[in-house]
Design an enzyme around this catalytic site. Structure first.
Site, short mmCIF file in Angstrom:
data_model
loop_
_atom_site.label_atom_id
_atom_site.label_comp_id
_atom_site.label_asym_id
_atom_site.label_seq_id
_atom_site.Cartn_x
_atom_site.Cartn_y
_atom_site.Cartn_z
N ASP A 60 0.83 -1.08 0.13
CA ASP A 60 0.00 0.04 0.07
C ASP A 60 0.85 1.08 0.08
OD1 ASP A 60 -2.24 1.65 0.00
OD2 ASP A 60 -2.33 1.33 2.39
N LYS A 62 0.76 3.88 -2.13
CA LYS A 62 0.06 5.12 -2.62
C LYS A 62 0.78 5.77 -3.59
CE LYS A 62 -3.35 5.08 1.13
NZ LYS A 62 -2.79 4.08 2.06
N ASP A 65 3.00 10.53 -8.19
CA ASP A 65 3.78 11.36 -8.91
C ASP A 65 3.72 11.66 -10.73
OD1 ASP A 65 6.56 12.95 -9.15
OD2 ASP A 65 7.07 11.93 -7.47
#
EC number: 4.1.1.23
Length: 225
Positions: A60, A62, A65
């Protein structure tokens, strides 16, 4: 993937503590979720150590960018063979498309919609003019069109998303058993409610990890499913 939908969130800084907890409840969970705290503390080594339990690993991270950076990061974790990896759906279509293209063949890439720690007031303060429910559905549509495998959303949105995306892979965090404490989670449902609404994976952390008897807590949650 294991038939048990519960992924235990091991978001803790000590590897030995995380490994001991996972071993204790391994027979009553379907996988392990490793978040930023764990990954920043232990990196690839920590993930390799928990792979020894022979449970699916959900990274996880996340990722959020520019598309090229997210794709490169996804390629860098191929060696870890994660079953699931998260990216932020708010990163946009191009970022999600590149993330999926760069992921390993057996890795599901899911888009985080609205964090379960956020409510409508929180979104408004960041300039989002709609409700958390509406924003989650909007980002779910974007993730679907970008070719992701599924999304992360709260139990409050899962039913509506599932009705529109029948074959999607849906991860639901922020779950609390009946009479459980919400902590910093604002949009919670029970594991059973999320499963009934169409959740593929149920992410559960503190109700197990901070229970007086984690094994009994994991068994109790499993029994409701």
């Amino acid at each position: 993937m294991n038939h048990n939908p519960v992924f235990l969130a091991l978001d803790m800084p000590r590897l030995d503590t995380a490994e001991a907890l996972a071993r204790k409840v391994a027979g009553h969970i379907g996988g392990i979720k490793l978040g930023l705290e764990f990954f920043c503390a232990h990196g690839h080594h920590g993930v390799h150590e928990l792979h020894k339990l022979h449970l699916p690993i959900f990274l996880d991270l996340k990722l959020h960018d520019i598309p090229n950076t997210v794709a490169a990061a996804m390629q860098a974790i191929h060696v870890l063979e994660p079953a699931i990896v998260t990216v932020h759906a708010s990163g946009g279509r191009a970022m999600m498309e590149d993330a999926k293209a760069a992921a390993g063949e057996n890795t599901k890439v899911v888009g985080v919609t609205v964090l379960t720690s956020l409510d409508d007031d929180d979104l408004s303060s960041t300039g989002v003019p709609c409700s958390s429910h509406e924003q989650a559905l909007r980002l779910a549509d974007l993730a679907h069109s970008a070719g992701l495998d599924g999304i992360v959303c709260s139990g409050h949105e899962i039913g509506a998303v599932h009705s529109q995306w029948k074959d999607g892979f849906f991860v639901v965090p922020g779950l609390r058993p009946d009479n459980g404490k919400n902590g910093d989670q604002k949009r919670t449902v029970t594991p059973r409610q999320a499963r009934d609404a169409g959740a593929s994976v149920l992410v559960i952390g503190r109700p197990i990890s901070r229970a007086e008897d984690p094994l009994a807590a994991a068994r109790a949650i499993e029994a409701t499913l």
